[in-house]
Design an enzyme around this catalytic site. Structure first.
Site, PDB file in Angstrom:
ATOM      1  N   ASP A 159     122.636 -47.013  29.449  1.00  0.00           N
ATOM      2  CA  ASP A 159     122.347 -46.234  30.530  1.00  0.00           C
ATOM      3  C   ASP A 159     123.572 -45.606  31.182  1.00  0.00           C
ATOM      4  O   ASP A 159     123.697 -45.385  32.372  1.00  0.00           O
ATOM      5  CB  ASP A 159     121.358 -46.761  31.512  1.00  0.00           C
ATOM      6  N   ASP A 302     122.884 -47.037  44.219  1.00  0.00           N
ATOM      7  CA  ASP A 302     122.235 -46.551  43.255  1.00  0.00           C
ATOM      8  C   ASP A 302     120.861 -46.707  43.541  1.00  0.00           C
ATOM      9  O   ASP A 302     120.430 -47.901  43.604  1.00  0.00           O
ATOM     10  CB  ASP A 302     122.635 -47.185  41.830  1.00  0.00           C
ATOM     11  N   GLU A 344     121.626 -42.779  46.975  1.00  0.00           N
ATOM     12  CA  GLU A 344     121.186 -41.988  45.995  1.00  0.00           C
ATOM     13  C   GLU A 344     119.789 -42.283  45.936  1.00  0.00           C
ATOM     14  O   GLU A 344     119.129 -43.189  45.306  1.00  0.00           O
ATOM     15  CB  GLU A 344     121.917 -42.382  44.625  1.00  0.00           C
ATOM     16  N   ARG A 533     120.854 -36.476  28.675  1.00  0.00           N
ATOM     17  CA  ARG A 533     121.859 -36.180  29.788  1.00  0.00           C
ATOM     18  C   ARG A 533     123.369 -36.136  29.158  1.00  0.00           C
ATOM     19  O   ARG A 533     124.182 -35.677  29.971  1.00  0.00           O
ATOM     20  CB  ARG A 533     121.722 -37.356  30.936  1.00  0.00           C
TER      21      ARG A 533
END
Ligand code: GLC
Length: 658
Positions: A159, A302, A344, A533
């Site tokens: 990831d 995060d 975030e 992404r």
């Protein structure tokens, strides 16, 4: 249901204060005895003064989280020891920075702060290479550098590093923790603050804690959320949404080796941590403070929305998540007051704002602004953006937005349904329109992007793509159409112009300043091909960057255009405050706002349309422009007596007499 953090908290409650003071009085001598051989009396005095100031908050949030545990005081002593140990390990230069920041606690609000983000390997191969690239960052004016996750993580799919196997080891391919520490010092000596992720919702399944849990160790099993059967997972899932449906349905995966269901909100190799366990919070506090002690000045927390789970809720944005962060924030203020926390939270805009608080996250991404700027670019209208900014741009005065156009993640349409309805659109249909527009499907679109986590049945999804490609440059170059190329460049500059003049910390995704395009090579890489992404995470093109001084080239036009806004922002006093006031321009294609600081003021006007747009002279005068003013971006003189026409995608900054 536990109380929501936005309801007044009992932090002024004399009883809580009394209990906090009493606990500190009892526990501190015990902690002191544990570390007495490392203590210098004067420094210890300074530390205890900071404790007296911030311990009550630490106590309060730990008490809200774990006060009902019979062994609460035992955990409190462990946590106080972790905090004290971290303080003892903090080096002299960082202590000096702490002292400096204590005299200037709002340092992150200065208009000199300019953010940039990159992957170390993609930008500069490794940490040593990054050091060599500091002059480039200085040239751009960067003072805040977010290095994407750089910790040890599983080989292959991880990831993009967000599956952390050790918070204390740097990925071998990038360098060592000692190099990161040195880099943080080097950056600081160039006026750049290091920003690093603290991925606190989960670890990778290769983290030693996860390995021990998998081997059956009960202590480490308690760090995660493991279930022997489907009873509780089913109960939780009844009210939850999938986050990464492409990876797996629901939030749990079954591990044969353990015979357990494991909570994995994101990928199946990212195991969610169990903050219901105070021991885990203690361990993670230790990891966070360790990072602060490496010289990390901004910790990017995060995926904060997911930290706390409860049956019967969607297990997002729960009070417990806020209390965990607030406990960590209090500990950070005790050990490392030079550092701050950035949230975030890519969730509903009203929820995003709840993380922003002096005692919680002092900084926060602004995903709503990001999504709505793309919305304005697609619709060529600014009403939704204007209204949303009017309602939600103001945050507590000692906090700061981090405003961005693109980051390493997809674009999620994280705006409020009510705002979209108010402008006469159906929210779901509008989101589908935007996804189609930015994936190049909608007729007449200029954008080239890819869908992310698209649900083919409903058309719901998010979008991946580099700023320049989403702004039309890729298509325009294919068409070899000079006008389209020009418009694409103007769109890139407009989007950056807004984040550079609106207030908050502008954050540039490195590569965007030289208009790098989508990189489709990930599709050939089996470990990455399922995650679109990667299309906007290209290897930084240093040859292209060589053209940055030549304004006859596209990279040169964009780079120099950005520099102009950056210098203007740093130099005009009006930008040196968080004071932004939206104005009615009388033309839905134009976004307008005042920035002011003391006696200084400017009016910013931005045209989101591909046609010239006009603002009436009468309107200009109402906005306070009574004589000739100069556009501080391009130098044009504006006669306020007449109407003003803004070329397609132009952004003007006009001095406004007070
Ligand atoms: C954040 C990161 C994203 C990652 C996720 C899980 O949203 O920005 O890249 O996939 O957290 O860690």
């Amino acid at each position: 249901m536990i109380q929501h953090p936005t309801t007044p908290l009992p932090d002024a409650d004399p009883e809580i204060r009394r209990r906090a003071a009493e606990s500190l009085r009892r526990l501190l001598p015990r902690v002191e005895a544990r570390v007495h051989d490392q203590i210098e009396p004067e420094a210890w005095d300074a530390f205890t003064r900071r404790l007296e100031e911030h311990f009550p908050k630490l106590f309060l949030y730990l008490h809200l989280l774990y006060g009902s545990h019979y062994d609460f005081l035992f955990h409190l002593e462990d946590i106080l020891t972790t905090v004290t140990q971290a303080w003892l390990e903090r080096d002299g230069e960082l202590q000096a920075l702490d002292a400096l920041r204590e005299t200037d606690p709002r340092w992150y609000q200065s208009s000199r702060i300019l953010g940039a983000a990159c992957y170390v390997d993609l930008f500069a191969d490794d940490l040593a290479g990054l050091r060599e690239r500091i002059p480039y960052l200085v040239e751009l004016g960067v003072t805040y550098l977010h290095l994407m996750p750089l910790f040890r993580s599983p080989e292959g799919d991880n990831d993009g590093g967000y599956a952390v196997s050790s918070y204390r080891e740097v990925d071998e391919a990038l360098g060592t923790m000692a190099q990161l520490r040195e880099l943080s010092t080097q950056l600081r000596h160039h006026g750049i603050s290091l920003v690093v992720d603290f991925v606190l919702n989960h670890t990778s399944d290769e983290h030693p804690w996860a390995r021990r849990a998998a081997a059956g160790d009960p202590e480490h099993q308690g760090y995660y959320r493991l279930f022997p059967d489907r009873e509780l997972p089913d109960a939780y899932e009844r009210s939850m949404a999938d986050v990464f449906p492409d990876d797996h349905a629901g939030s749990f995966i079954y591990r044969n080796d353990m015979g357990r269901w494991v909570w994995t909100t994101f990928h199946n190799y990212q195991w969610d941590l169990n903050y219901q366990n105070p021991k885990l919070l203690d361990r993670m506090l230790g990891e966070m403070l360790f990072l602060a002690n490496q010289g990390v000045e901004v910790l990017r927390f995060d995926a904060v929305a997911f930290l706390w789970k409860e049956i019967g809720t969607d297990s997002q944005n729960l009070p417990g998540a806020h209390w965990v962060i607030r406990a960590m924030s209090a500990a950070l203020k005790i050990v490392a007051p030079a550092s701050v926390i950035k949230s975030e939270a890519i969730v509903h805009p009203d929820e995003v704002r709840r993380y922003i608080h002096h005692d919680e996250c002092q900084l926060s991404y602004n995903p709503e602004l990001m999504a709505l700027m793309w919305d304005s670019l697609a619709t060529r209208k600014t009403a939704v953006l204007h209204n949303a900014l009017e309602r939600r741009l103001t945050i507590p005065e000692d906090c700061q937005w981090v405003n961005y156009i693109r980051c390493h993640d997809d674009i999620g349409w994280a705006f409020s349904n009510t705002d979209i309805l108010a402008s006469g659109f159906d929210p779901d249909e509008h989101r589908r329109f935007l996804t189609r527009f930015y994936t190049g499907i909608h007729p007449g679109t200029f954008a080239r992007g890819l869908p992310f986590q698209l649900n083919p049945a409903t058309g719901d999804g998010r979008v991946s793509g580099a700023c320049a490609s989403l702004c039309g440059l890729e298509r325009a170059l294919e068409l070899d159409d000079p006008k389209e190329i020009d418009h694409a460049v103007r769109r890139i500059l407009l989007m950056h112009g807004v984040i550079l003049t609106l207030g908050g910390i502008p954050l540039i995704y490195l590569g965007d300043e030289i208009a790098m395009l989508n990189d489709y090579s990930f599709q050939q890489d089996p470990e990455r091909s399922s995650d679109s992404r990667w299309v906007h995470r290209p290897r930084f093109d240093w040859d292209r960057a060589e053209q940055r001084h030549d304004t006859d080239t596209i990279p040169g036009r964009v780079f120099q255009g950005l520099l102009r806004f950056i210098q203007l922002r740093k130099q005009h006093p009006a930008f040196n405050s968080s004071n932004t006031q939206l104005v009615e321009t009388g033309n839905d294609h134009l976004l307008g706002y005042f920035r002011s600081h003391g006696e200084h003021g400017v009016l910013v006007l931005a045209n989101f349309d591909d046609h010239p747009q006009e603002i009436e002279g009468r309107r200009l005068r109402t906005l306070g422009l009574r004589k000739t003013v100069i556009d501080m971006v391009d130098g044009d003189a504006i006669f306020a007596a007449q109407s003003l026409t803004l070329e397609p995608y132009r952004l003007m900054v006009l001095a406004r007499p007070q």
